[in-house]
Design a protein around this motif. Sequence first.
Motif, mmCIF file in Angstrom:
data_model
loop_
_atom_site.group_PDB
_atom_site.id
_atom_site.type_symbol
_atom_site.label_atom_id
_atom_site.label_comp_id
_atom_site.label_asym_id
_atom_site.label_seq_id
_atom_site.Cartn_x
_atom_site.Cartn_y
_atom_site.Cartn_z
ATOM 1 N N MET A 1 5.390 -3.851 -9.312
ATOM 2 C CA MET A 1 4.379 -3.709 -10.333
ATOM 3 C C MET A 1 3.830 -4.437 -11.083
ATOM 4 O O MET A 1 4.435 -5.201 -11.989
ATOM 5 N N LEU A 2 2.296 -4.735 -11.295
ATOM 6 C CA LEU A 2 1.779 -5.750 -11.951
ATOM 7 C C LEU A 2 2.036 -5.286 -13.613
ATOM 8 O O LEU A 2 1.725 -4.344 -13.854
ATOM 9 N N LYS A 3 2.602 -6.210 -14.311
ATOM 10 C CA LYS A 3 3.010 -6.134 -15.715
ATOM 11 C C LYS A 3 1.637 -6.078 -16.596
ATOM 12 O O LYS A 3 0.827 -6.815 -16.092
ATOM 13 N N GLY A 4 1.515 -5.181 -17.424
ATOM 14 C CA GLY A 4 0.387 -5.010 -18.227
ATOM 15 C C GLY A 4 -0.757 -4.293 -18.002
ATOM 16 O O GLY A 4 -1.441 -3.878 -18.534
ATOM 17 N N LEU A 5 -0.443 -3.591 -16.614
ATOM 18 C CA LEU A 5 -1.243 -2.553 -16.174
ATOM 19 C C LEU A 5 -0.827 -1.021 -15.848
ATOM 20 O O LEU A 5 0.263 -1.029 -15.581
ATOM 21 N N VAL A 6 -1.388 -0.242 -16.999
ATOM 22 C CA VAL A 6 -0.857 1.039 -16.960
ATOM 23 C C VAL A 6 -1.339 1.780 -15.551
ATOM 24 O O VAL A 6 -2.260 1.779 -15.073
ATOM 25 N N ILE A 7 -0.068 2.206 -15.001
ATOM 26 C CA ILE A 7 -0.242 2.929 -13.787
ATOM 27 C C ILE A 7 -0.497 4.507 -14.192
ATOM 28 O O ILE A 7 0.623 5.204 -14.187
ATOM 29 N N THR A 8 -1.762 4.981 -13.849
ATOM 30 C CA THR A 8 -1.881 6.489 -14.013
ATOM 31 C C THR A 8 -1.871 7.198 -12.829
ATOM 32 O O THR A 8 -1.998 6.671 -11.703
ATOM 33 N N PRO A 9 -1.776 8.600 -12.985
ATOM 34 C CA PRO A 9 -1.840 9.368 -11.690
ATOM 35 C C PRO A 9 -3.300 9.211 -11.107
ATOM 36 O O PRO A 9 -4.309 9.097 -11.745
ATOM 37 N N PRO A 10 -2.970 9.197 -9.623
ATOM 38 C CA PRO A 10 -4.385 9.359 -9.034
ATOM 39 C C PRO A 10 -5.341 10.160 -9.355
ATOM 40 O O PRO A 10 -5.106 11.392 -9.513
ATOM 41 N N VAL A 11 -6.626 9.935 -9.450
ATOM 42 C CA VAL A 11 -7.828 10.677 -9.763
ATOM 43 C C VAL A 11 -8.858 11.123 -8.797
ATOM 44 O O VAL A 11 -9.260 9.857 -8.483
ATOM 45 N N LEU A 12 -8.667 12.272 -8.739
ATOM 46 C CA LEU A 12 -9.880 12.575 -7.552
ATOM 47 C C LEU A 12 -11.148 13.019 -8.090
ATOM 48 O O LEU A 12 -12.279 13.077 -7.316
ATOM 49 N N GLY A 13 -11.081 13.404 -9.600
ATOM 50 C CA GLY A 13 -12.492 13.772 -10.135
ATOM 51 C C GLY A 13 -12.091 14.022 -11.648
ATOM 52 O O GLY A 13 -11.104 13.834 -12.047
ATOM 53 N N ARG A 14 -13.134 14.712 -12.030
ATOM 54 C CA ARG A 14 -13.294 14.901 -13.551
ATOM 55 C C ARG A 14 -13.515 16.444 -13.664
ATOM 56 O O ARG A 14 -14.312 17.059 -13.181
ATOM 57 N N ILE A 15 -12.944 16.805 -15.006
ATOM 58 C CA ILE A 15 -13.402 18.338 -15.402
ATOM 59 C C ILE A 15 -14.007 17.937 -16.786
ATOM 60 O O ILE A 15 -13.340 17.325 -17.553
ATOM 61 N N SER A 16 -15.101 18.451 -17.032
ATOM 62 C CA SER A 16 -15.807 18.478 -18.295
ATOM 63 C C SER A 16 -16.177 19.834 -18.842
ATOM 64 O O SER A 16 -16.462 20.811 -18.049
ATOM 65 N N ILE A 17 -16.664 19.702 -20.049
ATOM 66 C CA ILE A 17 -17.216 20.916 -20.679
ATOM 67 C C ILE A 17 -18.744 20.555 -21.325
ATOM 68 O O ILE A 17 -18.896 20.931 -22.484
ATOM 69 N N GLY A 18 -19.115 19.521 -20.750
ATOM 70 C CA GLY A 18 -20.470 19.123 -21.443
ATOM 71 C C GLY A 18 -20.993 18.073 -20.254
ATOM 72 O O GLY A 18 -20.450 17.983 -19.030
ATOM 73 N N LYS A 19 -22.138 17.386 -20.785
ATOM 74 C CA LYS A 19 -22.725 16.651 -19.870
ATOM 75 C C LYS A 19 -23.779 15.411 -20.654
ATOM 76 O O LYS A 19 -23.816 15.837 -21.593
#
Length: 297
Positions: A1-19
């Motif tokens: 694992m590359l140090k200094g890189l935050v490993i976040t959950p894989p993202v397929l898309g975004r949810i928003s209540i605006g644009k």
Amino acid sequence: MLKGLVITPPVLGRISIGKIVEKNGKRLPEKDDQFTITSQVQSRDGWLLHPLNDELRQGKEDKLRSIPVRLLFNEPELNFRADYTLFDRQSGRPLCVGNGETCKRMTQDGMQSLPCPSPDACLLAKGGACKPYGRLNVVIGDEDSLGSFVFRTTGFNSIRTLSARLHYFQAISGRRLACIPLELRLRGKSTRQSHGTPIFYVDLTVRSGMDMTEALQKASELDTQRIAVGFDQTALDDAARRGFGNGAFEDSEEDSHVVIEEFFGNTEAASTKSQGESLPTTNSLADKLESLASQAN
């Protein structure tokens, strides 16, 4: 694992209540009264809609104000990370992230761990530069059980409500948070600050058509099924915890323009950044932060 890189959950898309809308040549955030599910691809006209956006609207006469979801992890803080975050409005990069007690701050001497007095008492947070900032990852549908959609918010009502719901659901389910059939729900309220105009925030409830007893029963059944086939939820949570702890700041540089446009409105920096241009780094916010910090000490 590359140090200094935050490993976040894989993202397929975004949810928003605006644009983001363009007015007089400027790109400005505009609030909405419904959810929009987008892909991670952005065109000149905005974010491209994810196929689930139309799929979930089928059979609904009204706007999309609820989304059936599940969570990835049993620990609330892994599903929803909320911090006080100070962004550099030129680059969009986070400069300081804290929880009201301690913070990680980028300085000229590198990353430092310092006390965090919260925005109300912090000299660096004057002018609304530091905001509560939350990121919620949820699973929509059954196509990818480890792929998620991310909802970002700086809204106090959404952050407070989501945090409370996650901890409550974890408690009553016997730490089976990842197995409960849930639903993101858009709610409205009026406040003194909104001058009677409705504002909208995100809540998390059991799925429509279920009561709490049925939802907990479904969670218990799913947990039993997962254990039977060798699904190790504890190991998954541990892997996510190590990934989040592998670096200082969760948001990457490639997401910077999203943060700037959605939560800081139009600035000269944001407008230029959205056009793919870079800005001079002289008199940057980082330099100003260092100056203020030295004055405070």
